[in-house]
Design an enzyme around this catalytic site. Sequence first.
Site, short mmCIF file in Angstrom:
data_model
loop_
_atom_site.label_atom_id
_atom_site.label_comp_id
_atom_site.label_asym_id
_atom_site.label_seq_id
_atom_site.Cartn_x
_atom_site.Cartn_y
_atom_site.Cartn_z
N HIS A 87 66.04 20.39 48.60
CA HIS A 87 66.03 21.84 48.77
C HIS A 87 66.72 22.31 50.05
O HIS A 87 66.74 23.49 50.33
CB HIS A 87 64.61 22.43 48.72
CG HIS A 87 63.81 22.00 47.54
ND1 HIS A 87 64.25 22.17 46.24
CD2 HIS A 87 62.60 21.39 47.45
CE1 HIS A 87 63.34 21.69 45.40
NE2 HIS A 87 62.34 21.21 46.10
N ARG A 104 61.18 64.02 44.24
CA ARG A 104 60.80 62.71 43.70
C ARG A 104 59.35 62.73 43.22
O ARG A 104 58.42 62.80 44.03
CB ARG A 104 61.00 61.63 44.78
CG ARG A 104 62.39 61.64 45.40
CD ARG A 104 63.45 61.16 44.43
NE ARG A 104 63.47 59.73 44.32
CZ ARG A 104 64.15 58.96 45.16
NH1 ARG A 104 64.88 59.49 46.12
NH2 ARG A 104 64.10 57.66 45.04
N PRO A 137 59.60 35.96 51.87
CA PRO A 137 59.78 36.42 53.26
C PRO A 137 59.96 37.94 53.30
O PRO A 137 60.81 38.48 52.61
CB PRO A 137 61.06 35.73 53.72
CG PRO A 137 61.30 34.63 52.74
CD PRO A 137 60.66 35.07 51.44
N GLU A 138 59.11 38.61 54.06
CA GLU A 138 59.20 40.06 54.22
C GLU A 138 59.99 40.37 55.49
O GLU A 138 60.29 39.48 56.28
CB GLU A 138 57.79 40.65 54.30
CG GLU A 138 56.98 40.48 53.02
CD GLU A 138 57.47 41.39 51.89
OE1 GLU A 138 58.30 42.28 52.14
OE2 GLU A 138 57.01 41.18 50.75
N ARG A 191 63.36 27.64 45.47
CA ARG A 191 63.52 28.41 44.23
C ARG A 191 64.93 28.96 44.04
O ARG A 191 65.25 29.48 42.99
CB ARG A 191 62.48 29.53 44.16
CG ARG A 191 61.06 28.93 44.10
CD ARG A 191 60.00 30.00 43.96
NE ARG A 191 60.14 30.76 42.73
CZ ARG A 191 59.40 31.81 42.43
NH1 ARG A 191 58.47 32.23 43.28
NH2 ARG A 191 59.57 32.45 41.30
#
Length: 271
Positions: free
Chosen positions: A91, A152, A2-3, A110
Site C-alpha cells: 500500500h 437554498r 482524513p478530514e 483503499r
Amino acid sequence: MPELPEVETSRRGIEPHILNQEVTDVIIRQRKLRWPIPSTLKKQLISKTILQVDRRGKYILLLTQAGTVILHLGMSGSLRILDKSVSAEKHDHLDIVFANNKVLRLRDPRRFGSVLWTKTDPLKHKLLINLGPEPLGDEFSAEYLFETSRNRKVAIKTFIMNSQVVVGVGNIYANESLFSAGINPKRAANKISLARYQKLVPAIKSILKKSIEQGGTTLKDFINEDGKPGYFQQTLCVYGRASEPCINCGKPITQITQAQRSTFYCSHCQK
Ligand SMILES: [Zn+2]
C-alpha cells in the site's frame, strides 16, 4: 477518512522536511489511484525544488518552479517522512525522494487518493476552482453564509457540508457545530437568521481550530514508523451519542440520516 484538520496536520508535518529540498527520485509502485498518477510525474519532478507546501481544502499542494503536485488522501491515505533506506510496504504507492535522503511516502490501502500534476495555477485546476472559502479564513463569515443561503432550501447540515459553500466541514464537525450553535440540522438553510449564523460560523471555526491544535501536539510523532497523527481527541457532545443524555438538558440524543450521512442532535436544545 482524513478530514481538513488531519490534512492540515499532515501538511505541517511534512513541510519542515521537504521545503526547499531538491527531488532526486520519484518511485511509483502503483499508478492506479482514484485517477492514475501521471506517467510524466517522475520526469517533471526530478531536480525540482519544493518551494511551498500549501493546502486548499483537503488538497495538499507541493509547489515547484516547474509546476505543482496536487495530492489528496482520499479515504485512507497518509503521508510520512522516512529515511530513504526504510523499505516500502504493501500500500506504499508513491515515494518522492529528496536530496536530504528523506522520502515523502504515500500509503493508501483503499486507493481513493490522488496525485496529480499541473503546470499552471493549481487554484484554477478543475478539482479546486469551484471550492468554497477556507473555513478558517476571513472570507468565511456569518454574513457570507447568510447571503449564500438565501435561496437554498436544503437542510443546514447538508448546506455547510457542501464544499462549494465552504470547504472542510466534515460530518463530525457539522454535527458538533450545529449543536454548539443550537440549530436543528434539518432546518432549511434559507430559514436561518443572520444572528443564528453569527453563532454557527464561530462554532465551526472553533471546532476546526481545536482539532488542528490537537493534531499539532502529535507533529513530533509524524516521522514515526506508523506515522498517523492522532488528531481529533476532542470530547464529542452529540456525534456517536445516539440515545445517550444530552450534556445540556439530559434528554436522549436523536440519530437520523441526512444525505446518506449520520446526523446526531438534541431535539430539545436545537431548534
Ligand atoms: Zn439537549
